[in-house]
Design an enzyme around this catalytic site. Structure first.
Site, PDB file in Angstrom:
ATOM      1  N   ASN A   1       0.511  -1.338   0.523  1.00 48.11           N
ATOM      2  CA  ASN A   1       0.263  -0.165  -0.297  1.00 48.11           C
ATOM      3  C   ASN A   1       1.203   1.532  -0.086  1.00 48.11           C
ATOM      4  OD1 ASN A   1      -2.048   2.136   0.622  1.00 48.11           O
ATOM      5  ND2 ASN A   1      -2.589   1.207   2.440  1.00 48.11           N
TER       6      ASN A   1
ATOM      7  N   ARG B   1      -2.766  -1.436  -3.248  1.00 45.16           N
ATOM      8  CA  ARG B   1      -4.157  -1.013  -3.387  1.00 45.16           C
ATOM      9  C   ARG B   1      -3.968  -0.283  -3.750  1.00 45.16           C
ATOM     10  NH1 ARG B   1      -5.131   2.831   1.370  1.00 45.16           N
ATOM     11  NH2 ARG B   1      -7.533   2.838   1.599  1.00 45.16           N
TER      12      ARG B   1
ATOM     13  N   HIS C   1     -12.894   2.676   0.120  1.00 46.27           N
ATOM     14  CA  HIS C   1     -12.814   1.940   1.630  1.00 46.27           C
ATOM     15  C   HIS C   1     -13.472   0.423   0.612  1.00 46.27           C
ATOM     16  CE1 HIS C   1     -12.988   5.756   4.124  1.00 46.27           C
ATOM     17  NE2 HIS C   1     -12.311   5.512   4.716  1.00 46.27           N
TER      18      HIS C   1
ATOM     19  N   ARG D   1     -12.080  16.270   7.571  1.00 46.40           N
ATOM     20  CA  ARG D   1     -12.586  16.219   6.344  1.00 46.40           C
ATOM     21  C   ARG D   1     -13.898  16.971   7.188  1.00 46.40           C
ATOM     22  NH1 ARG D   1     -11.005  11.162   3.077  1.00 46.40           N
ATOM     23  NH2 ARG D   1      -8.574  10.973   4.019  1.00 46.40           N
TER      24      ARG D   1
ATOM     25  N   GLU E   1      -8.336  -5.006   5.357  1.00 49.54           N
ATOM     26  CA  GLU E   1      -7.906  -4.719   3.814  1.00 49.54           C
ATOM     27  C   GLU E   1      -7.003  -5.829   3.580  1.00 49.54           C
ATOM     28  OE1 GLU E   1      -8.640   0.000   5.581  1.00 49.54           O
ATOM     29  OE2 GLU E   1      -9.312  -0.027   3.461  1.00 49.54           O
TER      30      GLU E   1
END
Ligand code: ADP
Length: 400
Positions: free
Chosen positions: A7, A91, A180, A241, A385
């Site tokens: 990743n 990823r 996601h 965010r 993940e």
């Protein structure tokens, strides 16, 4: 077969070596500050001690080389040669409309990922650099791309279109993509397994609540809506965010504060969310929780607003699916915070949900936290993940 899961961020590289059959993590680690001073690798072999190595990493090639050296090191290594790595799973953040599933990486795939860079300018170029670096050092090893957006490609048009001139969708592919995806897919499947139900006949809402946060509606095994949009800025209130807001706010701030578009985007991405709501107190939910418990007004405000937004999305997605069988909590906050689950759960009584306080205090395992008579089941499912990427990679390599 062993699968290396990679990743890559612009200055970091996370990795795990996973046995595809036993699904055990054989080694894992992280390279930080790639391309800047003070680069270091943290490496942990299974059953061994965490080791930190300071070494110059001017690019991702040196970082991958260090990872491969550590994996094959005579003392702390876990494999005797690189040929034991059957495939590398990467990823990739944005697959646009081009990728609805994982794929073996070819030159055409690299080009297509590059074409999606417009949609994820911070992430896709870094992901590509990681692939190129791995290809350079392991030219014979198959590489697979697993996309964050792919799972959500099943969303129907009415869920993914924005109500702006349709020509913008046609010209620039401006639409909701969602992120996601690997986590939403893994967690929803796992929830069906835990409940002993058929995945393809269930209505599941997944709340992935981490620093970045998103909710998805998974109907009959397919994502039919999700809260993140063209970029990961839309939807829930997050660590820093803003999530959903009236677009006119941007113009308003621009005039009042004399800010440029870039500066406003920076405010919405880095200075908003619970950090902004708490008056700059913290973006970390552990700090906010402690302060909430102590009654600090700013943290109460931030946590309450965060939970309220999740509750609204759950309501919207229950409506979108015309019902819901299970609601899942996952990721850093979703898995570890009984408080946030309580704040959300106590507003879901209309769905016939009651949370079992004792079950809600458990950590780190798949747990049903709703009471036996709760009409809709509520679960905590730790996401994984990397394992999901390793599974997809293994699956593709087996059939290719
Ligand atoms: P990301 O992958 O988006 O960076 P994570 O899924 O790792 O995010 O989640 C990070 C968030 O989870 C942080 O805000 C952190 O404070 C929160 N978190 C982690 N552990 C706990 C905990 N024990 N209690 C409350 N929040 C936690």
């Amino acid at each position: 077969m062993k699968i290396l899961v990679v990743n890559c961020g612009s200055s970091s590289l996370k990795f795990q070596l996973i046995d595809a059959v036993s699904e055990e993590i054989i080694a894992k680690g992280l390279c930080e500050r790639i391309g800047i001073n003070g680069s270091q690798m943290v490496y942990t072999p299974k059953g061994g001690e965490k080791k930190k190595t300071q070494a110059p990493m001017p690019s991702h090639v040196e970082a991958i080389q260090l990872v491969l050296d550590a994996l094959t090191d005579a003392k702390t290594g876990v494999i005797s040669s690189l040929s034991e790595i059957g495939a590398v799973g990467h990823r990739i953040v944005h697959g646009g409309e081009k990728f609805a599933r994982a794929t073996i990486i070819t030159n055409e795939v690299m080009k297509a990922i590059e074409e999606c860079s417009d949609l994820a300018p911070l992430h896709n170029p870094a992901n590509l650099i990681g692939i190129t670096a791995c290809q350079k050092l392991m030219p014979k090893t198959p590489m697979v791309a697993v996309f964050d957006t792919a799972f959500h490609q099943t969303m129907p048009e009415e869920a993914y279109l924005y109500a702006i001139p349709y020509s913008y969708y046609e010209k620039y592919k401006i639409r909701r993509y969602g992120f996601h995806g690997t986590s939403h897919s893994y967690v929803s499947k796992k929830a069906a397994e835990v409940l002993g139900r058929e995945y393809t006949t269930m209505k599941i809402i997944v709340c992935h609540l981490g620093n970045g946060a998103s909710v998805s509606a998974v109907e009959n095994g397919k994502s039919i809506d999700t809260s993140m949009g063209l970029t990961p800025l839309e939807g829930l209130i997050m660590g820093t965010r803003s999530g959903d807001l009236d677009p006119s706010i941007m113009e308003f701030i621009a005039h009042k504060e004399g800010k440029s578009v870039d500066e406003i985007m920076n405010v919405l991405n880095k200075e908003s969310g619970v950090l902004g709501l708490s008056g700059g107190f913290s973006s970390d939910f552990r700090d906010l929780e402690d302060a909430y418990e102590a009654g600090q007004t700013a943290s109460v405000r931030a946590m309450t607003a965060f939970a309220y937004r999740v509750v609204k999305y759950i309501g919207a997605y229950a409506a979108a699916m015309n019902g819901v069988d299970a609601i899942c909590f996952t990721a850093g906050l979703g898995e570890n915070s009984p408080l946030i689950r309580k704040l959300i759960g106590e507003r879901l009584g209309y769905l016939g949900i009651t949370i079992d306080a004792e079950q809600n205090n458990k950590r780190g395992e798949d747990t049903v936290i709703s009471t036996k008579d709760s009409k809709v089941k509520v679960l905590v499912i730790p996401t994984n993940e990397e394992l999901a990427i390793a599974r997809e990679t293994h699956c593709l390599i087996k059939i290719s």
